[in-house]
Write a protein that holds these residues in place. Sequence first.
Motif, PDB file in Angstrom:
ATOM      1  N   LEU A  11       0.814  -1.207   0.000  1.00 17.92           N
ATOM      2  CA  LEU A  11       0.000   0.000   0.000  1.00 17.92           C
ATOM      3  C   LEU A  11       0.853   1.266   0.000  1.00 17.92           C
ATOM      4  O   LEU A  11       0.529   2.240  -0.689  1.00 17.92           O
ATOM      5  N   ARG A  12       1.961   1.249   0.753  1.00 21.22           N
ATOM      6  CA  ARG A  12       2.866   2.411   0.750  1.00 21.22           C
ATOM      7  C   ARG A  12       3.472   2.618  -0.631  1.00 21.22           C
ATOM      8  O   ARG A  12       3.561   3.751  -1.129  1.00 21.22           O
ATOM      9  N   VAL A  13       3.900   1.536  -1.251  1.00 19.33           N
ATOM     10  CA  VAL A  13       4.516   1.631  -2.572  1.00 19.33           C
ATOM     11  C   VAL A  13       3.473   2.052  -3.611  1.00 19.33           C
ATOM     12  O   VAL A  13       3.756   2.884  -4.480  1.00 19.33           O
ATOM     13  N   TYR A  14       2.283   1.524  -3.518  1.00 19.09           N
ATOM     14  CA  TYR A  14       1.204   1.926  -4.424  1.00 19.09           C
ATOM     15  C   TYR A  14       0.986   3.445  -4.349  1.00 19.09           C
ATOM     16  O   TYR A  14       0.914   4.121  -5.376  1.00 19.09           O
ATOM     17  N   GLU A  15       0.899   3.957  -3.147  1.00 22.66           N
ATOM     18  CA  GLU A  15       0.690   5.394  -2.951  1.00 22.66           C
ATOM     19  C   GLU A  15       1.863   6.186  -3.533  1.00 22.66           C
ATOM     20  O   GLU A  15       1.671   7.218  -4.177  1.00 22.66           O
ATOM     21  N   LYS A  16       3.078   5.712  -3.334  1.00 22.28           N
ATOM     22  CA  LYS A  16       4.256   6.407  -3.853  1.00 22.28           C
ATOM     23  C   LYS A  16       4.267   6.397  -5.378  1.00 22.28           C
ATOM     24  O   LYS A  16       4.579   7.400  -6.015  1.00 22.28           O
ATOM     25  N   ILE A  17       3.903   5.265  -5.974  1.00 26.16           N
ATOM     26  CA  ILE A  17       3.842   5.184  -7.435  1.00 26.16           C
ATOM     27  C   ILE A  17       2.815   6.176  -7.973  1.00 26.16           C
ATOM     28  O   ILE A  17       3.073   6.881  -8.953  1.00 26.16           O
ATOM     29  N   CYS A  18       1.660   6.250  -7.333  1.00 24.55           N
ATOM     30  CA  CYS A  18       0.612   7.174  -7.783  1.00 24.55           C
ATOM     31  C   CYS A  18       1.015   8.630  -7.579  1.00 24.55           C
ATOM     32  O   CYS A  18       0.651   9.504  -8.375  1.00 24.55           O
ATOM     33  N   ARG A  19       1.776   8.892  -6.539  1.00 27.22           N
ATOM     34  CA  ARG A  19       2.178  10.265  -6.234  1.00 27.22           C
ATOM     35  C   ARG A  19       3.337  10.733  -7.109  1.00 27.22           C
ATOM     36  O   ARG A  19       3.341  11.853  -7.613  1.00 27.22           O
ATOM     37  N   ILE A  75       9.222  -8.485  -4.807  1.00 30.95           N
ATOM     38  CA  ILE A  75       9.225  -8.012  -3.420  1.00 30.95           C
ATOM     39  C   ILE A  75      10.452  -7.147  -3.150  1.00 30.95           C
ATOM     40  O   ILE A  75      10.354  -6.109  -2.480  1.00 30.95           O
ATOM     41  N   LYS A  76      11.596  -7.514  -3.699  1.00 33.36           N
ATOM     42  CA  LYS A  76      12.790  -6.677  -3.563  1.00 33.36           C
ATOM     43  C   LYS A  76      12.570  -5.314  -4.214  1.00 33.36           C
ATOM     44  O   LYS A  76      12.989  -4.291  -3.684  1.00 33.36           O
ATOM     45  N   GLN A  77      11.904  -5.315  -5.360  1.00 29.89           N
ATOM     46  CA  GLN A  77      11.608  -4.061  -6.050  1.00 29.89           C
ATOM     47  C   GLN A  77      10.677  -3.184  -5.202  1.00 29.89           C
ATOM     48  O   GLN A  77      10.873  -1.971  -5.104  1.00 29.89           O
ATOM     49  N   LEU A  78       9.683  -3.801  -4.573  1.00 27.05           N
ATOM     50  CA  LEU A  78       8.787  -3.060  -3.678  1.00 27.05           C
ATOM     51  C   LEU A  78       9.578  -2.439  -2.521  1.00 27.05           C
ATOM     52  O   LEU A  78       9.390  -1.259  -2.207  1.00 27.05           O
ATOM     53  N   LYS A  79      10.436  -3.226  -1.889  1.00 20.93           N
ATOM     54  CA  LYS A  79      11.221  -2.730  -0.764  1.00 20.93           C
ATOM     55  C   LYS A  79      12.149  -1.598  -1.176  1.00 20.93           C
ATOM     56  O   LYS A  79      12.325  -0.626  -0.447  1.00 20.93           O
ATOM     57  N   PHE A  80      12.746  -1.713  -2.366  1.00 14.42           N
ATOM     58  CA  PHE A  80      13.647  -0.679  -2.856  1.00 14.42           C
ATOM     59  C   PHE A  80      12.898   0.653  -3.027  1.00 14.42           C
ATOM     60  O   PHE A  80      13.370   1.707  -2.583  1.00 14.42           O
ATOM     61  N   ILE A  81      11.723   0.600  -3.641  1.00 10.41           N
ATOM     62  CA  ILE A  81      10.947   1.827  -3.841  1.00 10.41           C
ATOM     63  C   ILE A  81      10.476   2.375  -2.496  1.00 10.41           C
ATOM     64  O   ILE A  81      10.468   3.584  -2.279  1.00 10.41           O
ATOM     65  N   ASP A  82      10.103   1.515  -1.580  1.00 10.36           N
ATOM     66  CA  ASP A  82       9.654   1.961  -0.263  1.00 10.36           C
ATOM     67  C   ASP A  82      10.759   2.711   0.475  1.00 10.36           C
ATOM     68  O   ASP A  82      10.496   3.670   1.194  1.00 10.36           O
ATOM     69  N   GLU A  83      11.999   2.298   0.305  1.00  9.47           N
ATOM     70  CA  GLU A  83      13.122   2.899   1.020  1.00  9.47           C
ATOM     71  C   GLU A  83      13.641   4.178   0.379  1.00  9.47           C
ATOM     72  O   GLU A  83      14.449   4.876   0.980  1.00  9.47           O
TER      73      GLU A  83
END
Length: 84
Positions: A11-19, A75-83
């Motif tokens: 959900l955090r990554v989804y929001e970041k992608i949209c933003r 999942i690694k890609q998600l974590k990378f974008i989250d960080e």
Amino acid sequence: MQRLVDVNLVLRVYEKICRLGKKQQDHYLYEGLNASSDWDGYTIVVANSQLELSVFFHNKYQFSSHDDKAIEGFIKQLKFIDEQ
């Protein structure tokens, strides 16, 4: 194999992608990931070129692939974008 996913991470990554992502017709594109939702926002989809992860109401989710290496890379890609 049952794969556990941190839905809050998705959900955090989804929001970041949209933003931060670039709007493309019905989805957003950011750092190789696409993000979209259904018309009421209860289902979101985050995808790369290999698979999709759908997150449904009540934090249920489903991968479009059962390839463990593709899922691990996603999942690694998600974590990378989250960080970032």
